[in-house]
Write a protein that holds these residues in place. Sequence first.
Motif, short mmCIF file in Angstrom:
data_model
loop_
_atom_site.label_atom_id
_atom_site.label_comp_id
_atom_site.label_asym_id
_atom_site.label_seq_id
_atom_site.Cartn_x
_atom_site.Cartn_y
_atom_site.Cartn_z
N LEU A 546 -14.42 -32.60 -33.01
CA LEU A 546 -15.70 -31.13 -33.09
C LEU A 546 -16.35 -31.05 -31.71
CD1 LEU A 546 -18.59 -33.44 -35.36
CD2 LEU A 546 -17.04 -31.20 -35.09
N GLY A 547 -16.00 -32.43 -30.21
CA GLY A 547 -15.59 -31.86 -28.94
C GLY A 547 -14.76 -30.88 -29.02
N THR A 548 -13.99 -31.15 -29.68
CA THR A 548 -12.35 -29.98 -28.63
C THR A 548 -12.81 -28.34 -29.00
OG1 THR A 548 -10.58 -32.00 -29.31
CG2 THR A 548 -10.18 -29.83 -29.28
N VAL A 549 -13.55 -28.84 -29.93
CA VAL A 549 -13.91 -27.38 -30.39
C VAL A 549 -14.76 -26.98 -29.70
CG1 VAL A 549 -15.20 -25.37 -32.74
CG2 VAL A 549 -13.43 -27.59 -33.11
N LEU A 550 -15.96 -27.58 -28.81
CA LEU A 550 -16.41 -27.25 -28.42
C LEU A 550 -16.80 -27.45 -26.59
CD1 LEU A 550 -19.59 -29.21 -29.53
CD2 LEU A 550 -19.80 -27.25 -29.72
N GLY A 551 -15.13 -27.72 -26.51
CA GLY A 551 -15.10 -27.25 -24.95
C GLY A 551 -13.82 -26.83 -25.11
N LEU A 589 -15.63 -36.52 -26.12
CA LEU A 589 -17.48 -36.55 -25.04
C LEU A 589 -16.26 -35.71 -23.68
CD1 LEU A 589 -18.59 -39.86 -25.53
CD2 LEU A 589 -19.66 -37.86 -25.43
N GLN A 590 -15.40 -36.01 -23.39
CA GLN A 590 -14.84 -35.64 -22.68
C GLN A 590 -14.11 -33.86 -22.78
OE1 GLN A 590 -14.80 -37.16 -19.97
NE2 GLN A 590 -15.61 -38.90 -21.73
N PHE A 596 -20.02 -28.70 -20.58
CA PHE A 596 -21.38 -29.07 -20.88
C PHE A 596 -21.41 -29.85 -20.41
CE2 PHE A 596 -20.67 -26.76 -25.35
CZ PHE A 596 -21.41 -25.61 -24.71
N PRO A 597 -20.83 -29.69 -18.84
CA PRO A 597 -21.02 -30.68 -18.13
C PRO A 597 -22.83 -31.62 -16.87
CG PRO A 597 -20.31 -29.18 -16.54
CD PRO A 597 -20.67 -28.93 -17.83
N GLY A 598 -23.78 -31.21 -17.52
CA GLY A 598 -24.48 -31.11 -17.33
C GLY A 598 -25.62 -31.93 -18.46
N ASP A 599 -25.01 -31.93 -19.62
CA ASP A 599 -25.67 -32.59 -20.94
C ASP A 599 -25.87 -34.57 -20.19
OD1 ASP A 599 -26.14 -33.96 -23.10
OD2 ASP A 599 -25.23 -32.53 -24.59
N ARG A 600 -26.73 -35.13 -20.05
CA ARG A 600 -26.83 -35.97 -19.37
C ARG A 600 -26.93 -37.22 -21.23
NH1 ARG A 600 -32.52 -37.05 -16.06
NH2 ARG A 600 -31.48 -38.93 -15.96
N ALA A 601 -26.77 -36.68 -22.23
CA ALA A 601 -26.78 -37.81 -23.43
C ALA A 601 -25.61 -38.34 -23.40
CB ALA A 601 -27.76 -37.17 -24.70
#
Length: 792
Positions: A546-551, A589-590, A596-601
């Motif tokens: 999922l993170g790969t898709v989003l990134g 996550l990476q 989205f480098p500013g996502d604090r969560a």
Amino acid sequence: MSLPKMMPIPETVALIEVQSLELEEKQATPAPAPPRPALPNRIAVVGNYLPRRCGIATFTTDLCDAIHAEYGTTELLALPVNDTEEGYDYPVRVRFELSEDSQASYRQAADFLNFSNIDLVCLQHEYGIFGGVAGGHVLVLLRHLRMPFVTTLHTVLRDPTPDQRAVMEEIATLSDRLIVMSQTSAEILQEVFHVPIEKIDLIPHGIPDLPFTDPNFYKDGFGTEGKNVLLTFGLLSRNKGIENVIKALPKILSRHGNVVYMVSGVTHPHVLRREGDKYRVYLQNLAKDLGVEASVIFRNRFESPQDLVELIGAADIYITPYKHKGQVVSGTLAYALSAGKAIISTPYLHAIELLDGKRGALVPFDDPDAIAEKTIALLDDETERHAMRKRAYLYARDMVWNRVAQKYMRSFERIYNERLRNPRATFSAQNTEKALDRLPAIKLDHLYRMTDHTGMVEHAVFVVPNYPEGYTTDDNARALIVTTLLEDLGVRVPAGSADLAARYMAFLWHAFDPITKRFRNCLSYECQWQEPEGSEDSHGRAIWGLGTVLGRSKNAGLRGAAGRMFELAVPAAVEFKSPRACAFALLGLQEYLDSFPGDRAALSASDALANRLLNSYRSTRADDWKWFENGLAYSNARLPQALMRAGVRAANEEMVSAGLEALDWLVTIQRCEVKGHFVPIGSQGFYSRNGEKARFDQQPVEACAVVSACLQAYHATGKGRWRKEAWCAFNWFLGDNDLQIALYDPATGGCRDGLHPDRANENQGAESTLSFLMALLEMRQLEEADGTEKNL
């Protein structure tokens, strides 16, 4: 002429107590064989087979029967060589027939064995049973076998012709081990063919476990009651020297008028086709000319096992008057020994060895007078004749078929273990050109084949999807990563990859439980979940996908679906204990944070998982064990890869240094010390701290992980060493491995499921194919980033 391995003792047989005689030397009772935990399950024996009439056929049949009797769970296949077009009426154990003079037949036999999941091949070698010059056609078979094989040598020549030498030297080189039946054979192999003694096993010719009986019990069946019976049996040919016994008969009969000489056996089929029954006619005429016709009985028949037991049992003296000094194996002599016969023989090599210690009497070649004198001496001295019988019988107990079968299986087991410790490429693999250091074209045929309307099927039978095995979140998450990497390549994306990505995303959507906020993993083909909650690893891989898709993806629809699941799934991963699950989730996550480098969560979750990996490394690391856990298992390189990537983002030098140090240690222990190629940790035992490192089975998922981690190290340091390490791991797919076999299949676009000690696993399942594609796409991205083609 196959003998049973154990003949039941009739109640009326006149048995002689073996223990009643005091002998000068006694054989110690063999110790029971130690447990043999790793035996081959499927063994193929190549050699002639009954009902073909020859000694090799008898031996091969007896050997197969003996192994089956001792190891009933081991499946045995026989592959005989036919010397006639019509072949023979073989039993069901015979699965493939070779044509003696057809080279194509030998290659087809190799293909059949390679395709049949045979664990080990045992070749029965005799120059004359194979086609070509000096039987050289058999080399076509041996050169193409992928599994280990042992060769039993029925003939070892001290003075071979140049062609015979060349054939034997190549057989010795290709074979994992050689089995001989006499000490003399072993010595000739060392002295003439320069075979190291460590490669040779000495296993005697097998014999039936016959009772020690009074010869008079069986004589009435042959009309020889009241007679002293001399016997020679076997296939007739001129090198048998039977005429010398017939020439000795007048002198023998002058002293013992009640002697008869039985000659049992048909003419050798090859001799019969070449010259007919001339030799038998010559012997019959010789007996007539010498006036001993009434004392010679010719049995022109191929004896059945029961008849042969009775025939040998009826003999008072067994005679092998052979003419060939170099004969290193005689099955008929071994059988006579098994029944405890008084034996007279010419001094060919096997006879010298077997009859040593007064177990028989030797006479010169072509010397009828010597045969007559020794026969008369034994008939005159019943006590000595009986003692000779006892010595022979006791000596032969270690040659009975059940013990021979055990020795063969120990040899097979040794080969198995040796291949595990020191794998070697087959002749054909060594001589197959490999496209190393070149990236294949992207081919998605097998990816499409393995994907249906539900998602990607987990397993394959060869290249066919194995639907009953169902699907997993693990594989569909990997497939989602691959399709996203394909999209990331831009204009070179093959048509249809976006539809695949949607299908894999749909599978993850179906797998996610919004109540538990966990992914289920195993789905049956009937679309029934097999567990309420999947493993931590599967959950971590789903986050990675999922993170790969989003990134990376530009597809808004895919990103929308991925974003909803990603947000709900990440909190559970923060609590994971499995280092691999942490690494998988951290990689996801990476990817996400790249966009989205500013996502604090997400940053908080990343820090938590990265520090968990770092703490694991700190607490476990030692100078001789630079790792996160007390063992290495699967996807090992993902741990340092994730730690390095998180460390680069957080500008944490300790994380980057720890990741580099761990990866350096990992690639070092996964490198062949001799040839330098990549050797992934084997899945059959993995590698525990202070334990033994498993060499097999080698899995594509580990090679893929090392490629990714080394590329991450290259990006982090800029050092070319890590590019070379990535290529080393990638070349493993292309054939630069222990067996020199390519795992990638350019015909299908799939990847074989791994390396066994002797061959590749020919199934092309989801994990293996996706691992190759992921590694290929990452290597292509490296080339694109450099703007140059890799050219080592």
